[in-house]
Write a protein that holds these residues in place. Structure first.
Motif, short mmCIF file in Angstrom:
data_model
loop_
_atom_site.label_atom_id
_atom_site.label_comp_id
_atom_site.label_asym_id
_atom_site.label_seq_id
_atom_site.Cartn_x
_atom_site.Cartn_y
_atom_site.Cartn_z
N ILE A 113 0.93 -1.15 -0.10
CA ILE A 113 -0.14 0.01 0.13
C ILE A 113 0.79 1.17 0.17
CG2 ILE A 113 -1.92 -0.97 1.01
CD1 ILE A 113 -0.93 0.38 3.84
N ASP A 114 0.42 2.30 -0.25
CA ASP A 114 1.01 3.78 -0.29
C ASP A 114 2.10 3.86 -0.94
OD1 ASP A 114 -0.94 4.42 1.58
OD2 ASP A 114 0.20 3.81 3.43
N ASP A 115 3.40 4.12 -0.53
CA ASP A 115 4.51 4.07 -1.28
C ASP A 115 5.39 2.91 -1.54
OD1 ASP A 115 5.41 3.86 1.23
OD2 ASP A 115 6.63 5.68 1.24
N ARG A 116 4.52 1.97 -1.09
CA ARG A 116 5.49 0.53 -1.06
C ARG A 116 6.78 0.35 -0.29
NH1 ARG A 116 3.11 -3.37 -4.16
NH2 ARG A 116 5.26 -4.36 -4.52
N SER A 117 6.78 1.15 0.71
CA SER A 117 8.18 1.37 1.30
C SER A 117 8.43 -0.05 1.88
CB SER A 117 8.19 2.47 2.53
OG SER A 117 7.21 1.80 3.46
N LEU A 118 9.76 -0.21 2.38
CA LEU A 118 10.35 -1.37 2.88
C LEU A 118 9.97 -1.58 4.40
CD1 LEU A 118 11.79 -3.88 1.98
CD2 LEU A 118 13.97 -2.54 3.26
N VAL A 119 9.45 -2.77 4.77
CA VAL A 119 8.94 -2.85 5.95
C VAL A 119 9.52 -4.07 6.73
CG1 VAL A 119 6.82 -4.08 5.49
CG2 VAL A 119 7.03 -3.07 7.73
N THR A 120 10.12 -4.28 7.94
CA THR A 120 10.45 -5.40 8.45
C THR A 120 9.49 -5.69 9.88
OG1 THR A 120 12.87 -4.86 8.02
CG2 THR A 120 12.56 -6.33 9.81
N HIS A 121 8.92 -6.87 9.78
CA HIS A 121 7.95 -7.25 10.50
C HIS A 121 8.00 -8.78 10.71
CE1 HIS A 121 5.11 -3.53 10.97
NE2 HIS A 121 6.27 -3.38 11.61
N ARG A 122 7.25 -9.37 11.71
CA ARG A 122 7.14 -10.82 11.87
C ARG A 122 5.86 -11.29 11.33
NH1 ARG A 122 10.02 -13.23 15.56
NH2 ARG A 122 10.59 -11.55 16.73
N VAL A 123 6.17 -12.48 10.72
CA VAL A 123 4.89 -13.07 9.79
C VAL A 123 4.05 -13.93 10.80
CG1 VAL A 123 4.41 -14.90 8.26
CG2 VAL A 123 6.62 -13.64 7.85
N VAL A 124 2.99 -13.63 10.81
CA VAL A 124 1.79 -14.14 11.72
C VAL A 124 1.05 -15.17 11.01
CG1 VAL A 124 2.03 -12.06 13.29
CG2 VAL A 124 0.25 -12.14 11.56
N SER A 125 0.85 -15.12 9.83
CA SER A 125 0.10 -16.15 9.17
C SER A 125 0.68 -16.37 7.53
CB SER A 125 -1.28 -15.82 9.00
OG SER A 125 -1.50 -14.71 8.01
N VAL A 126 0.62 -17.49 6.85
CA VAL A 126 1.10 -17.65 5.54
C VAL A 126 0.10 -18.40 4.72
CG1 VAL A 126 2.87 -18.87 4.08
CG2 VAL A 126 3.47 -17.61 6.61
N GLU A 127 -0.31 -18.10 3.70
CA GLU A 127 -1.22 -18.86 2.78
C GLU A 127 -0.38 -19.12 1.53
OE1 GLU A 127 -5.63 -18.17 0.90
OE2 GLU A 127 -5.07 -17.11 2.49
N LYS A 128 -0.49 -20.22 0.85
CA LYS A 128 0.20 -20.75 -0.13
C LYS A 128 -0.78 -21.25 -1.23
CE LYS A 128 4.54 -21.35 2.25
NZ LYS A 128 5.55 -22.74 2.70
N THR A 129 -1.21 -20.77 -2.45
CA THR A 129 -2.17 -21.25 -3.32
C THR A 129 -1.55 -20.81 -4.71
OG1 THR A 129 -3.35 -18.85 -3.11
CG2 THR A 129 -4.05 -20.48 -1.63
N ASN A 130 -1.52 -22.08 -5.34
CA ASN A 130 -1.25 -22.02 -6.81
C ASN A 130 0.32 -21.42 -7.12
OD1 ASN A 130 -3.51 -23.32 -7.47
ND2 ASN A 130 -4.58 -21.31 -7.72
N GLY A 131 1.20 -21.53 -6.17
CA GLY A 131 2.61 -21.05 -6.20
C GLY A 131 2.89 -19.71 -5.73
N GLN A 136 0.55 -12.20 6.51
CA GLN A 136 0.12 -11.22 7.23
C GLN A 136 1.28 -11.00 8.21
OE1 GLN A 136 -4.02 -12.37 8.40
NE2 GLN A 136 -4.29 -10.20 7.74
N THR A 137 1.81 -9.86 8.65
CA THR A 137 2.82 -9.56 9.38
C THR A 137 2.36 -8.61 10.53
OG1 THR A 137 3.70 -7.71 8.15
CG2 THR A 137 4.47 -9.95 7.62
N LYS A 138 3.12 -8.37 11.69
CA LYS A 138 2.86 -7.86 12.84
C LYS A 138 4.22 -7.25 13.20
CE LYS A 138 0.82 -7.78 17.47
NZ LYS A 138 2.06 -7.53 18.14
N GLY A 139 4.17 -5.90 13.78
CA GLY A 139 5.62 -5.52 14.34
C GLY A 139 5.28 -6.07 15.80
N ASP A 140 6.47 -6.43 16.38
CA ASP A 140 6.45 -7.11 17.82
C ASP A 140 5.88 -5.96 18.75
OD1 ASP A 140 7.35 -9.33 16.90
OD2 ASP A 140 9.31 -9.03 17.71
N ALA A 141 6.10 -4.61 18.48
CA ALA A 141 5.54 -3.29 19.62
C ALA A 141 4.39 -3.11 19.25
CB ALA A 141 6.97 -2.34 19.51
N ASN A 142 3.87 -3.55 18.03
CA ASN A 142 2.34 -3.19 17.72
C ASN A 142 0.98 -3.95 18.42
OD1 ASN A 142 3.81 -0.98 16.09
ND2 ASN A 142 3.45 -2.37 14.14
#
Length: 212
Positions: A113-131, A136-142
């Motif tokens: 979204i927005d300016d597509r800036s780089l973000v470093t967050h922890r993965v909380v869910s992963v979905e794999k479909t058709n390759g 979804q991610t979350k900052g530890d302090a958020n």
């Protein structure tokens, strides 16, 4: 009429000559200055060596390492991952296959979204479909999960492997124009001074050895 009083032998004793306090204080100050000068002469080469070693290490980590070892370095700008990663810390990320991304990993990616800036967050869910891999991610302090679902593009993701505390602040300081000018002219001067001190290092004299 003047009266002369007789002086008995031994009635007066000769006073010892007074010590020259100013001369003694001057000698002490001279010794202190000499000692300080020796300490400075001995410390300067070590300070120059330390600065040179630090500069070489920083250059190796930031410039040579990514080309030789394949990792990347990124400076954390926000406190969203505190206390594990604080603002000004430098993260070292390595490439992994997108298919290897799992929950709990801390990854760096461009938010969708927005300016597509780089973000470093922890993965909380992963979905794999058709390759396609979406996370979804979350900052530890958020308090809340990031309000987007990101599709990891390409075949490579970047996982945080190490954190170098405070190095980002040093990098920002080195980019300042004033510091750049100082380094441009000061570093060669320090190097020349170190070489001269190494070549013409004073040797202790006989008087110095007797005083020590």
């Amino acid at each position: 009429m003047t009266t002369v009083l007789p002086v008995r032998p031994g009635a007066a004793t000769e006073l010892p000559p007074g010590a020259d306090e100013r001369s003694s204080a001057g000698r002490r100050a001279g010794r202190a200055a000499q000692l300080l000068g020796r300490l400075v002469v001995r410390a300067v080469p070590w300070l120059v060596r330390g600065a040179m070693v630090a500069a070489v290490l920083i250059f190796a980590v930031l410039a040579l390492g990514p080309h030789l070892l394949g990792y990347r370095t990124m400076t954390m700008l926000t406190a969203s991952m505190a206390p594990e990663i604080d603002p000004g810390d430098v993260t070292v990320v390595t490439p992994i296959s997108v298919s290897e991304v799992t929950e709990g990993m801390v990854i760096a990616y461009h938010k969708p979204i927005d300016d597509r800036s780089l973000v470093t967050h922890r993965v909380v869910s992963v979905e794999k479909t058709n390759g396609t891999v979406t996370v979804q991610t979350k900052g530890d302090a958020n308090d809340a999960i990031d309000p987007w679902t990101a599709t990891l593009e390409g075949d490579t993701a970047y996982e945080v492997r190490a954190v170098i505390p405070e190095l980002g602040h040093l990098i920002q300081a080195l980019r300042a124009p004033v510091v750049t000018e100082v380094l441009l002219y000061g570093a060669p001067t320090l190097l020349v001074g170190w070489v001269l001190l190494t070549i013409w290092r004073p040797t202790p004299t006989e008087d110095d050895e007797e005083q020590s």
